[in-house]
Design a protein around this motif. Structure first.
Motif, PDB file in Angstrom:
ATOM      1  N   ILE A 173       0.848  -1.208   0.000  1.00  0.00           N
ATOM      2  CA  ILE A 173       0.000   0.000   0.000  1.00  0.00           C
ATOM      3  C   ILE A 173       0.877   1.249   0.000  1.00  0.00           C
ATOM      4  O   ILE A 173       0.633   2.196  -0.756  1.00  0.00           O
ATOM      5  N   VAL A 174       1.906   1.235   0.873  1.00  0.00           N
ATOM      6  CA  VAL A 174       2.795   2.395   0.966  1.00  0.00           C
ATOM      7  C   VAL A 174       3.497   2.652  -0.362  1.00  0.00           C
ATOM      8  O   VAL A 174       3.760   3.797  -0.737  1.00  0.00           O
ATOM      9  N   ASP A 176       2.208   2.197  -3.098  1.00  0.00           N
ATOM     10  CA  ASP A 176       1.164   2.584  -4.047  1.00  0.00           C
ATOM     11  C   ASP A 176       0.892   1.519  -5.111  1.00  0.00           C
ATOM     12  O   ASP A 176       0.577   1.847  -6.263  1.00  0.00           O
ATOM     13  N   ARG A 209      -6.458   4.269   2.060  1.00  0.00           N
ATOM     14  CA  ARG A 209      -5.029   4.129   1.831  1.00  0.00           C
ATOM     15  C   ARG A 209      -4.249   5.318   2.370  1.00  0.00           C
ATOM     16  O   ARG A 209      -3.204   5.187   2.987  1.00  0.00           O
ATOM     17  N   ALA A 210      -4.796   6.509   2.108  1.00  0.00           N
ATOM     18  CA  ALA A 210      -4.098   7.718   2.556  1.00  0.00           C
ATOM     19  C   ALA A 210      -3.843   7.665   4.062  1.00  0.00           C
ATOM     20  O   ALA A 210      -2.723   7.922   4.522  1.00  0.00           O
ATOM     21  N   VAL A 213      -1.253   4.954   4.980  1.00  0.00           N
ATOM     22  CA  VAL A 213       0.106   5.383   4.653  1.00  0.00           C
ATOM     23  C   VAL A 213       0.608   6.385   5.679  1.00  0.00           C
ATOM     24  O   VAL A 213       1.734   6.301   6.170  1.00  0.00           O
ATOM     25  N   ILE A 217       3.828   5.567   8.184  1.00  0.00           N
ATOM     26  CA  ILE A 217       5.065   6.331   8.177  1.00  0.00           C
ATOM     27  C   ILE A 217       5.310   7.004   9.519  1.00  0.00           C
ATOM     28  O   ILE A 217       6.406   6.957  10.065  1.00  0.00           O
ATOM     29  N   GLN A 223       8.593   3.317   5.607  1.00  0.00           N
ATOM     30  CA  GLN A 223       9.405   4.521   5.326  1.00  0.00           C
ATOM     31  C   GLN A 223       8.688   5.393   4.318  1.00  0.00           C
ATOM     32  O   GLN A 223       8.224   4.934   3.298  1.00  0.00           O
TER      33      GLN A 223
END
Lengths: 223, 223
Positions: A173-174, A176, A209-210, A213, A217, A223
């Motif tokens: 997911i991170v 994308d 997702r936003a 993420v 992080i 990361q």
DNA sequence: GTTTACATACCCGATTCGGGGTATTCTTGA
DNA sequence: TCAAGAATACCCCGAATCGGGTATGTAAAC
């Protein structure tokens, strides 16, 4: 050639005490004393560039501007002046605010006068001085800021009860990747990815997702 | 009651020198000396919990394990032992690695013996000690880690050529607001929000909210 | 044997996003 | 005056996500 210093301290008793005791050292010359920040700033304006104090002993808690604010201003307008904080405060807030403001030293009011003299000499030589109980807090801060990346991920994984597989999906997911892309990468069906994502969102208490993420992080999961 | 210390230093001349000079102080008792890390670790195993040295003076550069590695190991197996690094290294790498490993003090080899004795006493009292030229590097690190949040956002905004309005929209994305929600918040049409988002993605070179959020956080555009 | 966690798989409808465009108005600087 | 940037607004359509569910099999712990 003596070291020119200033003393900014609102309590007259302490100010006089400092002045007297430091006055015994012939390598130190007190060229400025002020009972608050504004007074100090006004006096500084009357010095020529060549006669400014080299070091200012700065209290933190004072009426009007705090010593930290004064440090900000002095470092901006007179960058060559070194600030030595002298204070009762040992809490991390004040320590880090002072460092951020540009202080080169942080001593406690009950440190012996010898320590003040040594500190003044070290500052003039371009060093910095921290009282030992302050140094340990600063070192802890540095240690935490530099915690091993791997350890952090593991801790956070445990905190959110994510399985290893879920952590892998989250990484996708991170990065994308779409659900089918994550599936391809991990040799599973996109439907399976979807199911994992639903479980991850539940554990992280997010809905997109936003958000996933952002949390990943900020919390060290990615990361 | 004297302070029990150990000395780990590969160069015999320096080791003997330290031993001799520290030996003049009756409050200090040298109970361990080793020429390298493995030797020190072996000797430590032979101490009972009650007789372990309280402080170990640790060199960094040694054959076999470095002093930093040894510090890691010792802090893990003997957390009550404080490590005082004594070294020629003033570079930031070594400083921060030592702190990360758990060292409580960092002195330079050419610091006067008096400083060593003072440091030993401070460590036993639960403080930490940094040579002034080391302290200044550490404080710089702290200052940088804590750069004003506002300044960072402005810099990054400029780096990506984002307008003020675009920054506001980006904040809405980071907060996981839908386009209509962002529109409501900023008193504009969702269509306008959509257009701004397209422009933002172009400037950030991303194609999704997830990527935009990731970049915004990593680059300081948002929290 | 039962329960829980994990991994895998699937369906469905609703909603939002993303990217392709279009346009107008205002402000600023050359 | 002109050009560029910023802000505002809109349309269209396909793609992808999201959340509601369903299910099976395996392993570990009690």
């Amino acid at each position: 050639m003596s070291i020119q210093i200033g003393i900014v301290e609102d309590q007259a008793r302490i100010r006089e005490n400092l002045k007297t005791r430091l006055g015994f050292f012939e390598e130190i010359e007190i060229v400025l004393e002020a009972e608050n920040a504004d007074n100090a700033l006004q006096q500084l304006q009357k010095f020529s560039k060549l006669t400014l104090p080299q070091i200012i002993l700065m209290d933190i808690e004072m009426p009007g501007k705090s010593g930290i604010e004064a440090t900000h201003i002095i470092k901006k307008e007179y960058p060559e002046i070194d600030i030595l904080i002298q204070t009762v405060f040992e809490n991390e807030d004040k320590i880090f605010q002072s460092i951020q403001a540009g202080a080169s030293g942080y001593l406690l009011k009950d440190d012996p006068i010898k320590k003040y003299v040594d500190a003044i000499k070290e500052l003039v030589n371009g060093g910095a001085v921290l009282s030992p109980s302050i140094a340990i807090k600063v070192m802890k801060f540095v240690k935490n800021e530099q915690s091993s990346k791997v350890d952090k991920v593991k801790e956070a994984q445990e905190e959110f009860s994510l399985s290893d597989r879920e952590l892998e999906i989250l990484q996708g997911i991170v990065e994308d990747l779409t659900e089918p892309q994550i599936g391809e990468k991990l040799f599973i069906s996109p439907h399976t990815v979807r199911t994992h994502i639903k479980n991850i969102y539940k554990k992280l208490h997010v809905h997109s997702r936003a958000s996933a993420v952002r949390l990943a992080i900020k919390r060290g999961l990615a990361q």
